[in-house]
Design a protein around this motif. Structure first.
Motif, PDB file in Angstrom:
ATOM      1  N   ARG A 127     -15.379   7.754  59.666  1.00 28.36           N
ATOM      2  CA  ARG A 127     -14.166   7.920  60.502  1.00 28.36           C
ATOM      3  C   ARG A 127     -13.855   8.975  61.192  1.00 28.36           C
ATOM      4  N   SER A 128     -13.719  10.331  60.335  1.00 24.28           N
ATOM      5  CA  SER A 128     -13.713  11.493  60.724  1.00 24.28           C
ATOM      6  C   SER A 128     -14.169  12.625  59.790  1.00 24.28           C
ATOM      7  N   VAL A 129     -14.297  13.812  60.374  1.00 28.87           N
ATOM      8  CA  VAL A 129     -14.779  14.780  59.512  1.00 28.87           C
ATOM      9  C   VAL A 129     -13.966  15.956  59.682  1.00 28.87           C
ATOM     10  N   ASN A 130     -13.862  16.668  58.755  1.00 25.56           N
ATOM     11  CA  ASN A 130     -12.781  17.653  58.638  1.00 25.56           C
ATOM     12  C   ASN A 130     -13.637  19.072  58.194  1.00 25.56           C
ATOM     13  N   ALA A 131     -13.429  20.266  58.596  1.00 24.91           N
ATOM     14  CA  ALA A 131     -14.018  21.467  58.277  1.00 24.91           C
ATOM     15  C   ALA A 131     -13.066  22.500  57.702  1.00 24.91           C
ATOM     16  N   TRP A 132     -13.219  22.801  56.489  1.00 21.39           N
ATOM     17  CA  TRP A 132     -12.115  23.602  55.913  1.00 21.39           C
ATOM     18  C   TRP A 132     -12.600  24.942  55.192  1.00 21.39           C
ATOM     19  N   ALA A 133     -12.380  25.988  56.111  1.00 23.41           N
ATOM     20  CA  ALA A 133     -12.713  27.159  55.590  1.00 23.41           C
ATOM     21  C   ALA A 133     -11.922  27.803  54.284  1.00 23.41           C
ATOM     22  N   PHE A 134     -12.367  27.511  52.933  1.00 26.61           N
ATOM     23  CA  PHE A 134     -11.407  27.420  51.860  1.00 26.61           C
ATOM     24  C   PHE A 134     -11.715  29.000  51.351  1.00 26.61           C
ATOM     25  N   ALA A 135     -12.435  29.970  51.691  1.00 25.39           N
ATOM     26  CA  ALA A 135     -12.452  31.054  51.145  1.00 25.39           C
ATOM     27  C   ALA A 135     -13.649  32.012  52.136  1.00 25.39           C
ATOM     28  N   GLU A 136     -13.210  33.393  52.159  1.00 23.53           N
ATOM     29  CA  GLU A 136     -14.006  34.492  52.611  1.00 23.53           C
ATOM     30  C   GLU A 136     -14.312  35.360  51.609  1.00 23.53           C
TER      31      GLU A 136
ATOM     32  N   ALA B  63     -18.742  37.010  54.221  1.00 24.76           N
ATOM     33  CA  ALA B  63     -19.215  35.609  54.524  1.00 24.76           C
ATOM     34  C   ALA B  63     -18.087  34.684  54.332  1.00 24.76           C
ATOM     35  N   ALA B  64     -18.302  33.477  55.075  1.00 20.68           N
ATOM     36  CA  ALA B  64     -17.380  32.411  55.125  1.00 20.68           C
ATOM     37  C   ALA B  64     -18.107  31.236  54.308  1.00 20.68           C
ATOM     38  N   TRP B  65     -16.795  30.588  53.471  1.00 28.42           N
ATOM     39  CA  TRP B  65     -17.149  29.510  52.757  1.00 28.42           C
ATOM     40  C   TRP B  65     -16.460  28.268  53.350  1.00 28.42           C
TER      41      TRP B  65
END
Length: 640
Positions: free
Chosen positions: A506-515, A525-527
């Motif tokens: 239905r939907s896809v979310n991208a969450w940058a939770f840490a650097e 680097a990005a997580w």
């Protein structure tokens, strides 16, 4: 059109030449087999699709061998190496005749010709075969040929590939059953085909590429067959013995009594049709307020066929459904969303409150009809912004919601590039490249950008009826991924959307939770955690991904299914990866979401750190278990 240009029965051959023995015809067919198959492939209509044209061309050529001694047509076979060969002239005439017959539409009150029926041989199971793609000139030529009638295409092939003068072309067409050969030649003149390109690899059905068919659909069909067989066996065991079986049916109606509600669902006159302006004042803004659109909304026969196939699809109908979607008939009259012509097919889109049903049939008949289902219960304004009308040649067409004011196309891999505006015709987009249909290297990921009165949204085709919405941000506070920061977040991870194709997403979310700072002066680097939510609620797919400076793509470090991590119910995550620095040293890197106060690694790597970031030297190939402590004292395990 072809039915008017080709005679109902093959016309008699031109004045007979020498008698050809079967062995002589076989020798000519074997020697010139690639050219004869190419002739058949070029004469067949492009609406068949490249794979079916290839198999049909080989089938027609192999069936061109006569059964007995046959007079050859008095038409020379001009090209070098075949000049004066009556055997070649005979089999070439048969190939042209049957290829023209194969392109004729089936008639309801006439028996089909043998060439119009699918041949049992050759057959290739599990593979799609098609010639190698040519350049822009070959594509333009193929498009011009597809716009011609069958006799005109045959004239172009005989002129350009066989180098026959117009007089001989006229004789071959007449012998093949063409009623008006002069009209075919005149139409071929208007087509302006580049004859030199007919020898290119684009039109060589003997030099082929192979790709798999739809693997997930094939697996679902096999599973459905096994389940149906098991159910049939159980029913036979229960109904077989004499007696009352399960017991009396009580007040139930007889098994074959008509159900008025079920009968009403099959009446095209009772289809629900919504006013074009209903969405402006409705408390709900979803598929239930879509008006009926398309040029065939008044085609009662088409709507009746769509409803009948939905209620009881025949054995030749290709039925597919996204995971968790029932495929039974509607409980009552459904809502009509669309009925119209899409490319070379007639398409009907229906909605019953729970599902979207798409019925499609070829423009020249009902053979090869398809029925597809997708769940859409609970769809809001964003989830009901578009639906797929059809796919062909790697492209997809959408029907957009009535509240959509503008549409564009953008490459999710290029966040700095502006979206390209696209025109909507009656809410329908032009053909757009579909990333869901590509199988090679992922160099781009095209998405559809939709603008309405409340904002701009991105949706992507994942091989299903309803495109998936793309969002970015912390779970519970995610927003549409149309802003500059959201686009930068998605860019390295766009190709990971391949992992959730055909999963009822239905939907896809991208969450940058840490650097995380990298050791040995490696930069930062990005997580990112991507979570794909499904229409059925369960079965969400979660990927933890790691992106280093300068890298084009993110690396998937962990994946899980049907877990709450990275979601609104559990907005936290912990993940780790083994990473090699530029100095050649291996490290275990781990990161948790912002409410993580400590991280510990055990097993193949030992180490701990206060805060949510962990960096520990490690050996190549080492494996470690991760455990994090949250602010409230609870623990969280590393995503696997």
């Amino acid at each position: 059109m072809q039915s008017q240009d080709v005679a109902r029965r093959p016309a008699p051959s031109s004045p007979a030449g020498p008698v050809v023995e079967v062995e002589q015809a076989e020798a000519a067919l074997v020697e010139h087999y690639p050219r004869l198959v190419r002739i058949a492939y070029l004469v067949l209509p492009s609406r068949m699709g490249r794979c079916r044209r290839v198999l049909t061309a080989h089938s027609l050529t192999q069936r061109a061998l006569p059964r007995a001694r046959t007079p050859a047509p008095a038409i020379p076979s001009r090209p070098a190496g075949r000049d004066g060969d009556p055997g070649y002239a005979l089999v070439r005439l048969q190939v042209v005749r049957t290829a023209l017959e194969a392109g004729l539409p089936l008639r309801r009150r006439a028996w089909p010709k043998r060439a119009q029926l699918p041949s049992p041989l050759p057959q290739v199971w599990g593979l799609k075969l098609f010639p190698r793609s040519g350049g822009a000139d070959e594509l333009a030529l193929d498009q011009r040929l597809s716009a011609l009638s069958g006799p005109a295409r045959a004239a172009c092939v005989l002129r350009g590939l066989e180098r026959l003068p117009d007089g001989d072309v006229r004789e071959v067409l007449t012998a093949a059953g063409v009623a008006d050969a002069d009209a075919a030649l005149a139409e071929a003149d208007r087509g302006g085909a580049e004859h030199r390109l007919l020898d290119s690899a684009e039109f060589d059905p003997c030099s082929l590429q192979a790709r798999p068919t739809d693997l997930l659909r094939r697996r679902r069909r096999l599973n459905a067959t096994l389940v149906a067989g098991a159910a049939l066996a159980v029913c036979g065991a229960l109904l077989g013995p004499p007696g009352d079986g399960w017991g009396p049916d009580g007040a139930a109606a007889p098994p074959y009594a008509r159900n008025p509600a079920a009968q009403a669902a099959l009446d095209p006159g009772r289809l629900t049709r919504v006013s074009p302006t209903a969405w402006r004042t409705s408390a709900r803004v979803d598929f239930s307020v879509w008006p009926a659109r398309g040029d065939l909304t008044d085609d009662t026969a088409l709507l009746r066929r769509a409803l009948a196939v939905w209620a009881r699809p025949g054995g030749s109908v290709q039925v597919s459904a996204t995971p968790g979607t029932p495929s039974g008939g509607p409980a009552g009259p459904p809502q009509l969303l669309y009925a119209g012509t899409v490319d070379n097919a007639r398409v009907v889109i229906l909605h019953d409150g729970l599902r979207i049903a798409r019925y499609a049939e070829p423009a020249d008949g009902t053979r090869g009809a398809a029925l597809d289902f997708a769940r859409v219960d609970g769809a809001g304004r964003a989830g009901s912004s578009a639906v797929v009308l059809g796919r062909t040649d790697g492209n997809v067409r959408y029907l957009t919601a009535p509240w959509v004011r503008g549409a564009g196309e953008r490459d999710l891999r290029e966040p700095g590039a502006a979206a390209t505006d696209i025109a909507l015709t009656g809410g329908v987009t032009p053909p757009l490249p579909s990333p869901a249909l590509t199988s090679g290297p992922c160099t781009s990921w095209n998405v559809l950008q939709l603008t309405d009165g409340t904002g701009t949204r991105l949706v992507t085709d994942l091989g299903e009826l309803v495109p998936a919405g793309l969002t970015a941000g912390r779970p519970g506070a995610a927003e549409a991924a149309a802003g500059a920061e959201a686009l930068r977040t998605w860019a390295p991870f766009a190709c990971s959307l391949r992992a959730v194709r055909s999963a009822g997403v239905r939907s896809v979310n991208a969450w940058a939770f840490a650097e995380q700072p990298l050791p040995d002066a490696g930069g930062s680097a990005a997580w990112v955690c991507t979570r794909a939510e499904t229409w059925r609620g369960g079965g969400a797919r979660v990927l933890a991904q790691f992106h280093t400076p300068g890298g084009r793509f993110g690396a998937v470090t962990a994946r899980a299914e049907d877990v709450p991590a990275c979601g609104a119910r559990e907005p936290r995550v912990l993940a780790g990866v083994l990473w090699k620095s530029g100095a050649g040293t291996w490290y275990l890197l781990a990161a948790g979401s912002r409410d993580t106060v400590s991280v510990r690694a055990t097993g193949g790597v030992e180490g701990s750190a206060r805060g949510r970031l962990l960096t520990v030297r490690a050996e190549q190939g080492a494996r470690a278990d991760l455990k994090g402590t949250l602010e409230d004292g609870r623990t969280v395990s590393g995503l696997r």
